[in-house]
Every structure is written in structure tokens, then in C-alpha cells.
Scaffold this motif. Sequence first.
Motif, PDB file in Angstrom:
ATOM      1  N   ALA A  95       0.821  -1.214   0.000  1.00 51.76           N
ATOM      2  CA  ALA A  95       0.000   0.000   0.000  1.00 51.76           C
ATOM      3  C   ALA A  95       0.855   1.263   0.000  1.00 51.76           C
ATOM      4  O   ALA A  95       0.378   2.346  -0.344  1.00 51.76           O
ATOM      5  CB  ALA A  95      -0.938   0.000   1.198  1.00 51.76           C
ATOM      6  N   GLY A  96       2.129   1.113   0.385  1.00 50.72           N
ATOM      7  CA  GLY A  96       3.008   2.272   0.424  1.00 50.72           C
ATOM      8  C   GLY A  96       3.546   2.684  -0.940  1.00 50.72           C
ATOM      9  O   GLY A  96       4.100   3.772  -1.091  1.00 50.72           O
ATOM     10  N   ALA A  97       3.366   1.832  -1.948  1.00 51.50           N
ATOM     11  CA  ALA A  97       3.889   2.143  -3.284  1.00 51.50           C
ATOM     12  C   ALA A  97       3.060   3.262  -3.917  1.00 51.50           C
ATOM     13  O   ALA A  97       1.840   3.298  -3.772  1.00 51.50           O
ATOM     14  CB  ALA A  97       3.840   0.898  -4.157  1.00 51.50           C
ATOM     15  N   PRO A  98       3.743   4.194  -4.617  1.00 52.89           N
ATOM     16  CA  PRO A  98       3.005   5.340  -5.190  1.00 52.89           C
ATOM     17  C   PRO A  98       1.927   4.917  -6.184  1.00 52.89           C
ATOM     18  O   PRO A  98       0.917   5.601  -6.331  1.00 52.89           O
ATOM     19  CB  PRO A  98       4.094   6.173  -5.879  1.00 52.89           C
ATOM     20  CG  PRO A  98       5.324   5.331  -5.899  1.00 52.89           C
ATOM     21  CD  PRO A  98       5.192   4.281  -4.856  1.00 52.89           C
ATOM     22  N   GLU A  99       2.127   3.779  -6.853  1.00 49.06           N
ATOM     23  CA  GLU A  99       1.145   3.350  -7.850  1.00 49.06           C
ATOM     24  C   GLU A  99       0.027   2.491  -7.235  1.00 49.06           C
ATOM     25  O   GLU A  99      -0.844   2.008  -7.954  1.00 49.06           O
ATOM     26  CB  GLU A  99       1.835   2.585  -8.999  1.00 49.06           C
ATOM     27  CG  GLU A  99       2.449   1.235  -8.632  1.00 49.06           C
ATOM     28  CD  GLU A  99       3.859   1.348  -8.030  1.00 49.06           C
ATOM     29  OE1 GLU A  99       4.264   2.464  -7.641  1.00 49.06           O
ATOM     30  OE2 GLU A  99       4.543   0.314  -7.931  1.00 49.06           O
ATOM     31  N   PHE A 100       0.033   2.343  -5.912  1.00 48.97           N
ATOM     32  CA  PHE A 100      -0.984   1.514  -5.263  1.00 48.97           C
ATOM     33  C   PHE A 100      -2.372   2.144  -5.402  1.00 48.97           C
ATOM     34  O   PHE A 100      -2.562   3.310  -5.114  1.00 48.97           O
ATOM     35  CB  PHE A 100      -0.650   1.332  -3.776  1.00 48.97           C
ATOM     36  CG  PHE A 100      -1.623   0.429  -3.045  1.00 48.97           C
ATOM     37  CD1 PHE A 100      -1.600  -0.941  -3.230  1.00 48.97           C
ATOM     38  CD2 PHE A 100      -2.575   0.961  -2.189  1.00 48.97           C
ATOM     39  CE1 PHE A 100      -2.507  -1.770  -2.565  1.00 48.97           C
ATOM     40  CE2 PHE A 100      -3.477   0.143  -1.519  1.00 48.97           C
ATOM     41  CZ  PHE A 100      -3.440  -1.221  -1.713  1.00 48.97           C
ATOM     42  N   ARG A 101      -3.319   1.352  -5.860  1.00 47.63           N
ATOM     43  CA  ARG A 101      -4.704   1.837  -5.994  1.00 47.63           C
ATOM     44  C   ARG A 101      -5.680   0.847  -5.362  1.00 47.63           C
ATOM     45  O   ARG A 101      -6.793   0.670  -5.836  1.00 47.63           O
ATOM     46  CB  ARG A 101      -5.059   2.033  -7.466  1.00 47.63           C
ATOM     47  CG  ARG A 101      -4.287   3.155  -8.123  1.00 47.63           C
ATOM     48  CD  ARG A 101      -4.939   3.599  -9.422  1.00 47.63           C
ATOM     49  NE  ARG A 101      -4.391   4.858  -9.875  1.00 47.63           N
ATOM     50  CZ  ARG A 101      -3.347   4.991 -10.669  1.00 47.63           C
ATOM     51  NH1 ARG A 101      -2.726   3.937 -11.111  1.00 47.63           N
ATOM     52  NH2 ARG A 101      -2.920   6.193 -11.039  1.00 47.63           N
ATOM     53  N   GLY A 102      -5.247   0.209  -4.289  1.00 49.11           N
ATOM     54  CA  GLY A 102      -6.111  -0.760  -3.619  1.00 49.11           C
ATOM     55  C   GLY A 102      -5.955  -2.133  -4.245  1.00 49.11           C
ATOM     56  O   GLY A 102      -5.365  -2.289  -5.318  1.00 49.11           O
TER      57      GLY A 102
ATOM     58  N   GLU B 111     -13.038   3.948  -8.592  1.00 50.38           N
ATOM     59  CA  GLU B 111     -13.270   3.866 -10.037  1.00 50.38           C
ATOM     60  C   GLU B 111     -12.468   4.914 -10.805  1.00 50.38           C
ATOM     61  O   GLU B 111     -11.961   4.653 -11.885  1.00 50.38           O
ATOM     62  CB  GLU B 111     -14.758   4.055 -10.338  1.00 50.38           C
ATOM     63  CG  GLU B 111     -15.598   2.882  -9.873  1.00 50.38           C
ATOM     64  CD  GLU B 111     -17.077   3.169 -10.022  1.00 50.38           C
ATOM     65  OE1 GLU B 111     -17.499   3.553 -11.117  1.00 50.38           O
ATOM     66  OE2 GLU B 111     -17.808   3.036  -9.026  1.00 50.38           O
ATOM     67  N   LEU B 112     -12.386   6.118 -10.247  1.00 52.91           N
ATOM     68  CA  LEU B 112     -11.705   7.204 -10.972  1.00 52.91           C
ATOM     69  C   LEU B 112     -10.202   6.980 -11.041  1.00 52.91           C
ATOM     70  O   LEU B 112      -9.553   7.368 -12.014  1.00 52.91           O
ATOM     71  CB  LEU B 112     -11.987   8.553 -10.299  1.00 52.91           C
ATOM     72  CG  LEU B 112     -13.401   9.093 -10.490  1.00 52.91           C
ATOM     73  CD1 LEU B 112     -13.619  10.324  -9.605  1.00 52.91           C
ATOM     74  CD2 LEU B 112     -13.650   9.455 -11.968  1.00 52.91           C
ATOM     75  N   LYS B 113      -9.633   6.384  -9.981  1.00 53.26           N
ATOM     76  CA  LYS B 113      -8.180   6.127  -9.937  1.00 53.26           C
ATOM     77  C   LYS B 113      -7.375   7.396 -10.159  1.00 53.26           C
ATOM     78  O   LYS B 113      -6.340   7.387 -10.826  1.00 53.26           O
ATOM     79  CB  LYS B 113      -7.795   5.055 -10.965  1.00 53.26           C
ATOM     80  CG  LYS B 113      -8.541   3.754 -10.739  1.00 53.26           C
ATOM     81  CD  LYS B 113      -8.168   2.683 -11.720  1.00 53.26           C
ATOM     82  CE  LYS B 113      -9.086   1.480 -11.565  1.00 53.26           C
ATOM     83  NZ  LYS B 113      -9.057   0.867 -10.235  1.00 53.26           N
ATOM     84  N   ASP B 114      -7.878   8.492  -9.654  1.00 51.24           N
ATOM     85  CA  ASP B 114      -7.209   9.785  -9.838  1.00 51.24           C
ATOM     86  C   ASP B 114      -7.532  10.630  -8.611  1.00 51.24           C
ATOM     87  O   ASP B 114      -8.608  11.226  -8.514  1.00 51.24           O
ATOM     88  CB  ASP B 114      -7.743  10.448 -11.115  1.00 51.24           C
ATOM     89  CG  ASP B 114      -7.210  11.864 -11.293  1.00 51.24           C
ATOM     90  OD1 ASP B 114      -6.350  12.286 -10.478  1.00 51.24           O
ATOM     91  OD2 ASP B 114      -7.659  12.541 -12.230  1.00 51.24           O
ATOM     92  N   GLU B 115      -6.571  10.652  -7.677  1.00 51.59           N
ATOM     93  CA  GLU B 115      -6.869  11.328  -6.407  1.00 51.59           C
ATOM     94  C   GLU B 115      -7.009  12.837  -6.547  1.00 51.59           C
ATOM     95  O   GLU B 115      -7.547  13.494  -5.649  1.00 51.59           O
ATOM     96  CB  GLU B 115      -5.810  10.985  -5.354  1.00 51.59           C
ATOM     97  CG  GLU B 115      -4.396  11.300  -5.795  1.00 51.59           C
ATOM     98  CD  GLU B 115      -3.346  10.753  -4.828  1.00 51.59           C
ATOM     99  OE1 GLU B 115      -3.276  11.254  -3.708  1.00 51.59           O
ATOM    100  OE2 GLU B 115      -2.603   9.838  -5.215  1.00 51.59           O
TER     101      GLU B 115
END
Lengths: 189, 189
Positions: A95-102, B111-115
Motif C-alpha cells: 500500500a506504500g507504493a506510489p502506484e498503489f490503488r487498492g 473507479e476514478l483512480k485519480d486522487e
Amino acid sequence: MATQAKATPRERLLEAAATLTYRDGVGIGVEALCRAAGVSKRSMYQLFESKDELLAASLEERASAFAVRLLPAADDDRPPRERILHVFEQAELQAGAPEFRGCRYLAVPIELKDESHSASQVARRVETDLTAFFRAEAGQGGASDPDLLARQLSLIFEGASAIAGIRVDNLAGLIALTVGTLFDSASVC
Amino acid sequence: MATQAKATPRERLLEAAATLTYRDGVGIGVEALCRAAGVSKRSMYQLFESKDELLAASLEERASAFAVRLLPAADDDRPPRERILHVFEQAELQAGAPEFRGCRYLAVPIELKDESHSASQVARRVETDLTAFFRAEAGQGGASDPDLLARQLSLIFEGASAIAGIRVDNLAGLIALTVGTLFDSASVC
């Protein structure tokens, strides 16, 4: 990537589906998938009946890597409490990776909004397998109610994936402590 | 619906965006939104700069209803422990509905994957407000570490929304018990 050059069209499509849906969502188009995989649409439809089938296959294909990355090795003889904590430590690291999205096995069914979709079914099976791991370990550790503890641990696992994935909480100092409280309450050793 | 006949185009668009994105996802097209709202595309673009702006506005517009449905009334003078449990009881009730697909403030950013998307920002604020409610109540209830307990409660809230939304767990007998364990561990009264 050097290894991709040797991959078959099927492998390249599975890789593209896994990577692009994780980054952009399940709405990603067939053209984009084929372009990323370097495979013609015609070839894709010879290999997979539909984009839905490709998506489900890509989740299936990643399932063993998901388990390997999260679960302790079979010969890891630490006590159940530590074997379970290992899963959460790994999840927190990821979860700490910048590309982590769940977790993808949470995101895909949320995005599909169709529990009968073959990809949602694969995701549910992967989640259920994780709960089964927790239940077995909880039983080994003498939990007062292994079923309940396993459901609680899955609840924490998915919640952590969710709040870290949408950047609401960075999980620091949260998960091990919460899991520890549940262990104590269930008298797990 | 009778009440919709009197609603303005703006209200009808907000309603359509909230309903259709919840059911079908954020990928829903502008045409479908306008058709459901009975508003021309031209009118939509006079009211909202983009579909993204409409989506963010629809989340914003639902935020107060979300709070009203979940939080105890201001004059509810039960102890903090019960006021917090009220939130989870409401969430569990909502999760039992056949059309439940998880909390929209979790689903939309996933869903958006864009914080940085304006709708993700609205969602994050709503989540943060809920954590702030938990923190205030935890403090009132004398929690040993109100910040930690608030983060734990948000973790449970999102986890419950996630596992119920994707039909991995029906939450029966799970949430109040888990929250109770955390209360006891934090010595909340």
C-alpha cells in the motif's frame, strides 16, 4: 521489457489486461488492450471470447502471485498470530507504493457492479480463499471463535486496501495494532 | 417520479448523475445522463463545465443526505459509544438492501483512480468528516487514544462497505461486535 518479447500473445494480453485495468479501470477498451499487448483484435478474439473473459482470466492468472506475495511460506513455522500478521505487513508494504490503488480483487468487482460477472466471481473466490487462510490459522492459534476472527481479519484487510487505495489513510501505526486487539480479544496465541 | 417533474434541469442532472454512476459506474456517458435527466447536452454544458464537474457536484449534493442518514441527531443524548454504534447500525441496514453496491464515497474514487479529480476530493472530504465525527465522539467517551480509535472506526466502516458491496460478507453479527472490541480496548464509555 525483455521477458515480454518471448511471451505468447495470450500471456501478453493477460499482462496488458492486468496492468491497464489496475491503472485505468475495467472500462479500458479492447483496442488499448490489444495495442499494449501488441496483438491484433482478431487474434484476441481467437484467444478470448470477449473482453469480459480476458478480464476474468487475467484476475485468475494473478491469483497465485497475489497469494505468494501475501501469505507466509508453507514452511514458515512461526505461530499463527505471526503468520497472520505477515499478511498485513505485506499488504501495508504494498500500500506504500506510489502506484498503489487498492487491491485489484476489491476494485474490479466494485467497478463492474455485477456480482454475476465472471471476473467478480474470480475476485470473490480469491477473497474467500484469504478468509479461509485466516480461519485455518485462527483455529490453529486457538481462537475462541475462528469463524468470527477470520471475518474480522478480512474486514480489516479490505478496509485497509480501501482507505489506502483512495489515500484517506496511510495505515501507519494502524493495522498491526488493530489486528493485535482482535487477536487478544479472541485469545489467539 | 412526481417530485422530479418540478425539479430544475440542474437538480435533475445531479440526481441522474448520482443514481446512474452508483448503478453503472463513473464511465456512464453524457448522453445517458442527459437522457435520464430529460435535459439536452447543450443545457448540461451550460450548467456544468464537464461530466467530471457534474459528478463532483452530485457527490457534494449528496453529502448532507449521507451524513443525515448515518449520524445520530444532534439532540441524541446517548453516550458516545452508542452514538458511534448508531452509524454502524445505519450502515449495516443500508448494506442489506438488494441494490447496495458499497458506499459511493468509496466506489467513486476507486473507479476514478485519480486522487486529484474533483470528485475524488469531495469523496475524501466526506470520509475525513466521518473520521472527525468518530474522533470527537471517541474524545467525549474518554478513549485512551481518540485519533487511533477514529482511524480504526473508519477502517471498519470502509471495510464493511467494501465486503458488503461486493457480496463477500453480509456483515451479520460482525460489525457491532468488532466495534465493541475496539471500544473496550480503548476504554470508551
